[in-house]
Design a protein around this motif. Sequence first.
Motif, PDB file in Angstrom:
ATOM      1  N   LYS A   4       0.801  -1.226   0.000  1.00  0.00           N
ATOM      2  CA  LYS A   4       0.000   0.000   0.000  1.00  0.00           C
ATOM      3  C   LYS A   4       0.832   1.273   0.000  1.00  0.00           C
ATOM      4  CE  LYS A   4      -3.950  -2.230   0.610  1.00  0.00           C
ATOM      5  NZ  LYS A   4      -5.047  -2.238  -0.302  1.00  0.00           N
ATOM      6  N   LEU A   5       2.101   1.188   0.365  1.00  0.00           N
ATOM      7  CA  LEU A   5       2.967   2.362   0.469  1.00  0.00           C
ATOM      8  C   LEU A   5       3.015   3.127  -0.854  1.00  0.00           C
ATOM      9  CD1 LEU A   5       4.629   3.466   2.801  1.00  0.00           C
ATOM     10  CD2 LEU A   5       6.615   2.357   1.831  1.00  0.00           C
ATOM     11  N   GLY A   6       2.761   4.421  -0.806  1.00  0.00           N
ATOM     12  CA  GLY A   6       2.783   5.258  -2.001  1.00  0.00           C
ATOM     13  C   GLY A   6       1.438   5.390  -2.694  1.00  0.00           C
ATOM     14  N   MET A   7       0.448   4.608  -2.267  1.00  0.00           N
ATOM     15  CA  MET A   7      -0.891   4.707  -2.862  1.00  0.00           C
ATOM     16  C   MET A   7      -1.637   5.903  -2.283  1.00  0.00           C
ATOM     17  SD  MET A   7      -2.457   0.909  -2.890  1.00  0.00           S
ATOM     18  CE  MET A   7      -2.018  -0.295  -4.105  1.00  0.00           C
ATOM     19  N   THR A   8      -2.603   6.388  -3.024  1.00  0.00           N
ATOM     20  CA  THR A   8      -3.449   7.458  -2.509  1.00  0.00           C
ATOM     21  C   THR A   8      -4.499   6.858  -1.578  1.00  0.00           C
ATOM     22  OG1 THR A   8      -5.106   7.291  -4.253  1.00  0.00           O
ATOM     23  CG2 THR A   8      -3.218   8.760  -4.659  1.00  0.00           C
ATOM     24  N   PHE A   9      -5.150   7.719  -0.805  1.00  0.00           N
ATOM     25  CA  PHE A   9      -6.216   7.277   0.100  1.00  0.00           C
ATOM     26  C   PHE A   9      -7.304   6.536  -0.678  1.00  0.00           C
ATOM     27  CE2 PHE A   9     -10.284   8.050   2.169  1.00  0.00           C
ATOM     28  CZ  PHE A   9     -10.029   7.554   3.430  1.00  0.00           C
ATOM     29  N   HIS A  10      -7.678   7.063  -1.829  1.00  0.00           N
ATOM     30  CA  HIS A  10      -8.731   6.445  -2.639  1.00  0.00           C
ATOM     31  C   HIS A  10      -8.284   5.098  -3.197  1.00  0.00           C
ATOM     32  CE1 HIS A  10     -11.559   9.750  -2.457  1.00  0.00           C
ATOM     33  NE2 HIS A  10     -10.540  10.581  -2.603  1.00  0.00           N
ATOM     34  N   GLU A  11      -7.036   4.964  -3.602  1.00  0.00           N
ATOM     35  CA  GLU A  11      -6.533   3.687  -4.110  1.00  0.00           C
ATOM     36  C   GLU A  11      -6.523   2.622  -3.016  1.00  0.00           C
ATOM     37  OE1 GLU A  11      -3.475   5.305  -7.562  1.00  0.00           O
ATOM     38  OE2 GLU A  11      -2.735   5.023  -5.513  1.00  0.00           O
ATOM     39  N   ILE A  12      -6.158   3.006  -1.812  1.00  0.00           N
ATOM     40  CA  ILE A  12      -6.117   2.059  -0.702  1.00  0.00           C
ATOM     41  C   ILE A  12      -7.515   1.551  -0.368  1.00  0.00           C
ATOM     42  CG2 ILE A  12      -5.675   1.843   1.789  1.00  0.00           C
ATOM     43  CD1 ILE A  12      -3.322   3.807   1.346  1.00  0.00           C
TER      44      ILE A  12
END
Length: 63
Positions: free
Chosen positions: A19-27
């Motif tokens: 999940k590191l580097g993903m946006t809040f929406h992507e997570i």
Amino acid sequence: MYLEAGQLCFPGNWSLVFKLGMTFHEIHEPVPRFKEKGVANRFCAQARGFRLRCMGKGNRRSR
């Protein structure tokens, strides 16, 4: 807003490295009905306001 750091106490099939580097929406994209109820947009708006207040650029409540 991107995930830059974190700590997992009870990961439950959740990988911080993935999940590191993903946006809040992507997570949160796989969460059922998360977008439909507008939870993501409300959270992001509140977080944005909090960050601005921390930097001294937002409106603060008076006591």
